[in-house]
Design a protein around this motif. Structure first.
Motif: not given
Length: 199
Positions: A151-155, A174-191
């Motif tokens: 799934v693409e999230y570019c607005g 944020q002006k430079q963002v083209v696609s909304r980040l949908m996952y957390n690279p630090h997810f395991d740390w957060l859990i």
């Protein structure tokens, strides 16, 4: 606490007449339709936030509270969350603040029962400039919203999504963002932090 929904107060009057607060003009590629908001949901969120804020004025001490938010969250006011964390009295509290202003995990003991973590949310090797509201709760290996999501999230300009190799991920405010980040690279740390907090 505060939500960043434009004219949220008006949704209380609108929801009997208008189903969607925002609706794309093209076919949405996601069955969950995450990026559009039912007017009733905006109204209920607005009313709940007001009720909570009213009750907080008379609260002496809040129960153990764990919060995690992206500094540039477009849905929830990160400034209001930070202020809530600083001003309220908790039996125990921890705030995880995902921010592009730090390069490594920083832990601060604010008081004996309040802990603040500042976690880097700018990850250049993955073209990530910051985290989004949606990214916090999703692991990178999630089949629907993860790193390799179909799934693409570019607005609302889905057909115009640039190649993933050149796309910048973050929050749409944020002006430079083209696609909304949908996952957390630090997810395991957060859990792991949540589990430690609960123990």
């Amino acid at each position: 606490l505060k939500i960043n929904i434009p004219f949220a107060f008006a949704s209380v009057l609108l929801y009997p007449f208008k189903t969607w607060l925002s609706e794309p003009t093209i076919t949405h590629p996601d069955f969950a339709r995450f990026e559009i908001l039912p007017t009733r949901a905006a109204a209920e969120t607005y009313k709940l936030t007001r009720q909570i804020n009213k009750q907080l004025k008379t609260a002496n001490q809040l129960p153990p509270t764990f919060m995690a938010i992206a500094q540039s969250d477009a849905t929830v006011s990160a400034d209001a969350v930070q202020q809530f964390f600083q001003q309220q009295h908790f039996s125990k509290a921890q705030l995880v603040w995902f921010t592009p202003t730090v390069k490594s995990h920083n832990r601060s003991q604010i008081t004996s029962n309040k802990t603040l973590w500042q976690i880097p949310s700018q990850i250049p090797k993955h073209n990530i400039v910051d985290f989004s509201h949606r990214s916090i709760i999703t692991p990178a290996d999630n089949p629907h919203y993860g790193k390799d999501s179909p799934v693409e999230y570019c607005g609302f300009s889905y057909p115009a999504c640039p190649p993933k190799s050149t796309r910048l991920y973050g929050e749409f405010n944020q002006k430079q963002v083209v696609s909304r980040l949908m996952y957390n690279p630090h997810f395991d740390w957060l859990i792991n932090q949540i589990q430690q907090f609960l123990n």
